[in-house]
Each structure stands twice: as structure tokens, then as C-alpha cells.
Design an enzyme around this catalytic site. Structure first.
Site, PDB file in Angstrom:
ATOM      1  N   ARG A  98      -9.729 -20.405 -12.364  1.00  0.00           N
ATOM      2  CA  ARG A  98      -9.588 -21.112 -14.283  1.00  0.00           C
ATOM      3  C   ARG A  98      -8.345 -22.032 -14.324  1.00  0.00           C
ATOM      4  NH1 ARG A  98     -13.403 -22.370 -17.446  1.00  0.00           N
ATOM      5  NH2 ARG A  98     -14.439 -20.089 -15.893  1.00  0.00           N
ATOM      6  N   HIS A 338     -12.949 -14.000 -15.629  1.00  0.00           N
ATOM      7  CA  HIS A 338     -12.751 -15.608 -16.334  1.00  0.00           C
ATOM      8  C   HIS A 338     -11.824 -16.402 -15.947  1.00  0.00           C
ATOM      9  CE1 HIS A 338     -12.170 -19.068 -19.651  1.00  0.00           C
ATOM     10  NE2 HIS A 338     -13.847 -19.065 -19.162  1.00  0.00           N
ATOM     11  N   CYS A 339     -10.878 -15.888 -16.023  1.00  0.00           N
ATOM     12  CA  CYS A 339      -9.384 -16.392 -15.736  1.00  0.00           C
ATOM     13  C   CYS A 339      -9.577 -16.943 -13.422  1.00  0.00           C
ATOM     14  CB  CYS A 339      -8.231 -15.708 -15.358  1.00  0.00           C
ATOM     15  SG  CYS A 339      -7.842 -14.758 -17.329  1.00  0.00           S
ATOM     16  N   LEU A 340     -10.055 -16.198 -12.908  1.00  0.00           N
ATOM     17  CA  LEU A 340     -10.740 -16.054 -11.358  1.00  0.00           C
ATOM     18  C   LEU A 340     -11.678 -17.475 -11.234  1.00  0.00           C
ATOM     19  CD1 LEU A 340     -10.672 -12.543 -10.391  1.00  0.00           C
ATOM     20  CD2 LEU A 340      -8.642 -14.223  -9.791  1.00  0.00           C
TER      21      LEU A 340
END
Length: 349
Positions: A98, A338-340
Site C-alpha cells: 500500500r 489494507h496495508c498489504l
């Protein structure tokens, strides 16, 4: 003088816009999941890949051939359709696509796409080396044959949240932190956001949650679920360290107005129980969900609030199912679904 993406009609679409694919960068060393926890998070990681692959391709940045062979074996183990997976061998440092991955912009009525290559310094230089991850957007642009433009400043995908209708949400604690772009004022940052993401309005909240080493990414606190509605995390326990900052964000959201003057519709979701691992409080949050083509994939943390969050989100996303997947092991790396991930949107024809 080179024109900006906004001047050429490009914009960053909302996450619920149909995806061509989702990009991820495969985690392979233990500097994010220390203490032997990397192997423990793989079942959750492959569950995420499988859930995304049911509705779109998953394109994976892979550090080397040996890691590619490992992934191919795991796809069979977790019954993931290999036809839905594309592997790209290139040097990588960490897993947080992300933030280091590309931002794909589209243009209404055109097959043309544009890839934005923001600078990346691992959240203010916290986790060197990060040079391989910083090169990933350019490598993807070359692979796809998509034009690429570099604004020349530090920006992370988790620090910005879009409604697809001209508005971006972000946080002062992150984008105004001197460890990113100390030479830029808030006005300068807003101009970059507008010109390189194709938006007209920047809305600011103050801060992020405890344990978030990104200095307060918005994707742990506030998310758009449609063009005029956000969910925001709240902490009912006044003794909890997250209570005051999330209450401050909530008050700021109440005062915001969209481009047409409408107030935001605000839906509150309670934080999960504190996720404490080896005496460290990880940044567990239901806001770190990912909107894929097939489903809204929500991190869960084995506590009573899981079902509350899933029920609330299910009433808000009526065009695709909302599913909860465990992120108890993944969150040790200080990020979640979401970060990934980083979406590659379809062109608007």
C-alpha cells in the site's frame, strides 16, 4: 513544462471502483515479524490472497526464484487457483505494498492509465534498507507498459483515503511530519495531493492510533464507504490511550463539509480489544479492511467487537459480501490487509 495528472484529466478512483488486479509484495524475512512469527502469519496471508483471487488477479512482487517456488507450493496447499496469480521476480525489502507500491490513476472515457511513483522512505527512515521497495512502482510501470510520473516527494498509500468524487482524507500527524517532506508546508502538500491524485479537496484529521509506526495513517482510523459516508474508529473506554485521539478525529469529521457543502455521514465502529503481543500493543483496527472485487475483507482479532464491526460494515456495503479474516498474526508486523494491498483499477470506458 510537464503537465500534472490532474491537468490531463487523471484521478485516483475510490477503492470500490472495479479492479483489474491487486498488487502485493510477498514477505520473506523476519524483520517485520520478529521472533519467528513470519511463518505463523503465512496462513492468514494466504487466506487474504485466496479471498482476493476469487474476484480478480493477484499480482505478487517476489524477491527471488526460491521464494517463487515456495509460493507456488503454498498456492496448492491453500487451494488457490494459480491462474489467478501472477508472480514478478524483482528485489524487495518489505511487505507493505500500500505504501511502496504504485498509485494507478485513470481517466473517464479513456483506456489510458497513469502510474504515480511517489518517493518512499519507510515511514520517515524508520526501517532501512528500503531502496528496493522504492523502485517497485517504476518496475511495475515497465512491466505493464504504463506511463509513469514521479512527483519527487515522499507519500504513502495508507496515508490517503479517497471518495472518488474529488475528496481525499488524510492526517496531519503523518503528512506534516518532518520525517517525510520537511521542506513542504501544508499548502504545498495539499497542492501535490490535488495535482497528482486528481482531487479538488483535502480534509485533515489530527492523528492515528497507538502502535501505528507510520505516524498516523488514515487507513487505521477513517475510511470512505461511499462518496459521502465514512466509518470512523472510536474507543468507548475513556481510560484507553486511543480514546482521546479518536474522539478528536470524530469531532473534526463532524465539522467537515464535502465539495457541495454536504456534511459527512459518519458511522462509528468500536475498536477491537487491545492486541498486545510480547508486551507490545499492535495497531489492530477494523478500518484496515480491503475492498476487493469479490468482497470487503475485514481484519478480525478474536474479540467480541469483531461481530459488531462486521455487522455494521455489512449494512454499508450492499454490492458485495463483507467477510472477516483473522489478522492476529499479521498485525504483529504493525499493519493489516489494507496495508498489504494496492489496487490496480480498470480503465473507465
Amino acid at each position: 513544462m510537464v503537465s500534472t495528472p490532474k491537468e490531463r484529466g487523471f484521478f485516483f478512483p475510490a477503492e470500490w471502483h472495479p479492479h483489474e488486479a491487486t498488487w502485493i509484495t510477498f514477505p520473506y524475512n523476519d524483520h517485520s515479524w520478529q521472533g519467528g512469527k513470519l511463518a505463523q502469519m503465512y496462513p492468514e496471508y494466504f487466506a487474504l490472497i485466496k479471498a482476493i483471487s476469487l474476484g480478480e488477479k493477484v499480482k505478487i512482487n517476489v524477491n527471488n526464484v526460491a521464494l517463487k517456488d515456495f509460493i507456488l507450493g503454498e498456492l496448492l496447499k491453500y487451494q488457490i487457483d494459480p491462474q489467478q496469480i501472477e508472480l514478478f521476480i524483482r528485489p524487495t525489502n518489505d511487505a507493505w505494498c500500500r505504501d511502496h507500491g504504485p498509485a494507478f490513476l485513470i481517466k473517464n472515457g479513456s483506456p489510458e492509465r497513469l502510474l504515480i511513483d511517489w518517493g518512499y522512505n519507510a515511514w520517515g527512515g524508520k526501517y532501512p534498507p528500503f531502496d528496493d521497495d522504492d523502485r517497485i512502482p517504476q518496475a511495475i510501470a515497465k512491466d505493464l507498459g504504463v506511463a509513469c510520473q514521479s512527483p519527487g516527494i515522499i507519500m504513502e498509500g495508507g496515508s490517503v483515503e479517497f471518495n472518488g468524487k474529488g475528496t481525499v482524507l488524510t492526517s496531519r500527524s503523518c503528512l506534516l511530519n518532518p520525517n517525510r517532506n520537511p521542506h513542504l508546508t501544508q499548502a504545498h502538500i495539499e497542492n501535490y495531493l490535488q495535482e497528482y491524485y486528481g482531487v479538488d479537496q483535502v480534509l485533515w484529521v489530527s492523528d492515528g492510533i497507538v502502535g501505528d509506526d507510520t505516524d498516523g495513517h488514515i487507513d487505521d482510523t477513517v475510511r470512505f464507504v461511499n462518496e459521502d459516508t465514512v466509518i470512523t474508529m472510536v474507543e468507548p473506554n475513556v481510560a484507553d490511550d486511543n480514546h482521546a485521539v479518536l474522539a478528536q478525529n470524530l469531532q473534526e469529521l463532524r465539522e467537515m463539509r464535502l465539495l457541495d457543502g454536504r456534511p459527512l455521514k459518519i458511522i462509528e465502529i468500536p475498536m477491537p480489544d487491545a492486541v498486545v503481543i510480547d508486551e507490545f500493543r499492535a495497531p489492530g483496527s477494523y478500518a484496515n479492511f480491503y475492498i476487493s472485487n469479490a468482497a470487503v475483507i475485514v481484519p478480525t482479532f478474536h474479540c467480541p467487537q469483531d461481530s459488531i464491526a462486521l455487522e455494521i460494515l455489512s449494512t454499508l456495503f450492499i454490492d458485495r459480501p463483507v467477510i472477516g479474516l483473522s489478522a492476529r498474526e499479521i498485525i504483529w508486523g504493525q499493519g493489516s490487509f489494507h496495508c498489504l494491498t494496492q489496487q490496480e483499477p480498470k480503465a473507465v470506458l
